[in-house]
Structure formats: structure tokens, C-alpha cells
Design a protein around this motif. Structure first.
Motif: not given
Length: 291
Positions: A71, A150-153, A13, A194, A186, A189-190
Motif C-alpha cells: 500500500d 492490495s486495495d482496489s485503487c 467505508c 497499514d 473498497p 482494506t486494512h
């Protein structure tokens, strides 16, 4: 038994690393503020993980709720060569968006080479659209609510294009009444998707297969599944990718303020809820919490 968890050496991180670096040279007053910020950051990502765990348990016990994580895997080079000269060559990239269903423990790998599509918001939205319309009814025929993690992309998952697709698919789906998209913090985000990627990477390192074409990657992913994780490869073609950006411009108006006249920023959004009964707008939360 002298067992311990290994600390991650990559994908750490950035916020945690930045705070730890500042603490080494901070004064007493500055250190107190940094420690308080670090505690708030820890509470945020731990709360997000706890919510995902609770939703997973809900999916196991309920037939009307489905929970998935998704992901995009690290790009796969084609051809896959071990020689160091290949590092300096321009290779064809193959993409893999993995969608993992938390109840059935099945993974759907949407794969395509870069000559068929990119890895932007429209491409991610097209894969999710196909999964919700074609795969979800077979997995969960009685599901009324879909929860997505999900991640924050911002370039792939957290944007107006994916939002438009989810609003559209909520209206088109004959079974879903609600779709909730939750974003993990962020740097933390595992997800189960993944873990699927780790199985593929492990298979990639030990394989004896000759990988010269994208379809060779498809076959490798099919053989990477084990007893606990089953992989289904869906080969995306050019016709399966949609331009939801045009639909955004023609059918929707995204306002800069919400109904409370507060400024709307994607950076602060932690979850978004879509309701079939009110498809013209969506609800959102600034932090992840139970509905």
C-alpha cells in the motif's frame, strides 16, 4: 475488564456510511432492501479478510507460496514543520510504498521524492517489479507462487499497466510459476502494510529529528521499526522507474470482452491469476474465493 475496540473515525467505508444514512429516512420496504444490500457488502469484505488470513497461514506452513501486502502511505511533506504557516506553502512530497511479507514479517519501504517520480501506476509497478526480481528470491528462494493483496485503487493497483508488469515479471522470474493479485473490498482494506504506516506515523509525531530533505524521511522510517516489524528502505531513483505503458501499447492488446464473450470491467474484478505457461493472457474472478 471494560475493554472494547474503538470504531475508526477516519477512512470509514463510504458504502457503509451511505447505507446507514439512507436507513435513517427510509420507509419499511426501502429499509429491507438496504439491510439486504448491507449484509451482502459485509459478507463480501469478511470473505476477503478470511481469505487473506487463510493465505497468511498457508505462507507460514509452505515454502513454495509467498504472500505479500502493499500500500502507498499518506504523502510525507518536506520539510516537516509544525508551524501553521507551512500548511499554506507548497512543499516537496515524499512517497512511501510499503511491501510487507507475511511470512518473515519484514517490510520493504520503497521511497522517493516527487522530483524523482510520481505516484501513478507506472511508479507502483516499478517498485513491485524491483521487489519481485531483486528481493523475493532472497526471502523465498523456493517460492513457486506469489500471492499479492492490495486495495482496489484503479489509478495505482488495478489497471492494465500493473497487469502488464505482472505478466512480464512472471515470464522473467526464474522461480515463479504463478502470481495471483487479490483486491480487497473498497472501504475495508486494512492490511499489514497499514500497520507499518501507523508505526511510521507514530514515530513522526514524537521524533526530534530535523526533517529538511527526503533522506531525513528515509532515516526516520529506518528507526521506526521494532522487534516485530523490520523496515528496509529502498531509495528509488529516476533510473529505477519504467514506463510500462509503452510496453502495453507495443506488445499487448487488451480486449473489452473475455473468452466467454462477456464484457470485461476492472470494477468487477476481485482477483487476477498469471500463469507462466500461458503468459499471453490472464484469468480473473469477479469475487474473491479460493483457487
Amino acid at each position: 475488564m471494560n475493554l472494547s475496540f474503538k470504531k475508526p473515525s477516519v477512512d470509514t467505508c463510504s458504502k457503509c456510511d451511505r447505507i446507514n444514512m439512507k436507513l435513517k429516512y427510509a420507509s419499511v420496504d426501502q429499509a429491507a432492501n438496504l439491510i439486504e444490500t448491507f449484509k451482502e457488502h459485509q459478507e463480501a469484505f469478511k470473505a476477503a479478510y478470511e481469505e487473506k488470513k487463510a493465505d497468511k497461514q498457508l505462507a507460514q506452513s509452505s515454502e513454495v507460496v509467498a504472500v505479500i501486502t502493499f500500500d502507498l502511505q499518506q504523502c510525507l511533506p518536506t520539510p516537516y514543520l509544525q508551524t501553521n504557516v507551512a500548511f499554506y506553502k507548497r512543499q516537496l512530497w515524499t512517497f512511501n510504498l510499503t511491501i510487507h511479507d507475511l511470512k518473515t514479517n519484514k517490510a520493504f519501504c520503497y521511497m522517493w521524492p516527487e522530483c524523482e517520480g510520481n505516484r501513478g501506476a507506472n511508479d507502483i509497478a516499478s517498485c513491485l517489479y524491483d521487489f519481485i526480481i531483486n528481493q523475493l528470491p532472497n526471502l523465498h528462494p523456493n517460492a513457486k507462487k506469489l500471492i499479492m493483496f492490495s486495495d482496489s485503487c484503479s489509478g495505482q493497483n488495478k489497471n492494465s499497466i500493473v497487469t502488464t508488469m505482472l505478466m512480464l515479471v512472471t515470464r522473467l522470474s526464474p522461480q515463479l510459476q504463478f502470481i495471483e493479485h487479490k483486491f480487497l473490498v473498497p472501504g475495508h482494506t486494512h492490511m499489514e502494510a497499514d500497520t507499518d504506516h501507523a508505526l511510521i506515523e507514530r514515530k513522526k509525531k514524537i521524533t526530534n529529528m530535523d526533517i529538511h530533505l527526503p533522506r531525513d524521511w528515509y532515516q526516520l522510517v529506518r528507526t521506526a521499526s521494532n522487534k516485530t516489524a523490520k523496515f528496509t528502505v529502498i531509495e528509488m531513483t529516476h533510473e529505477m522507474f519504467y514506463d510500462f505503458n509503452i510496453f502495453v501499447k507495443q506488445s499487448f492488446t487488451f480486449r473489452k470482452t473475455n473468452t466467454a464473450n462477456e464484457k470485461f470491467l476492472w470494477l468487477n474484478v476481485r482477483s487476477v491469476l498469471y500463469n507462466k505457461e500461458n503468459i499471453s493472457c490472464f484469468s480473473y474472478k469477479k469475487r474473491v474465493q479460493r483457487c
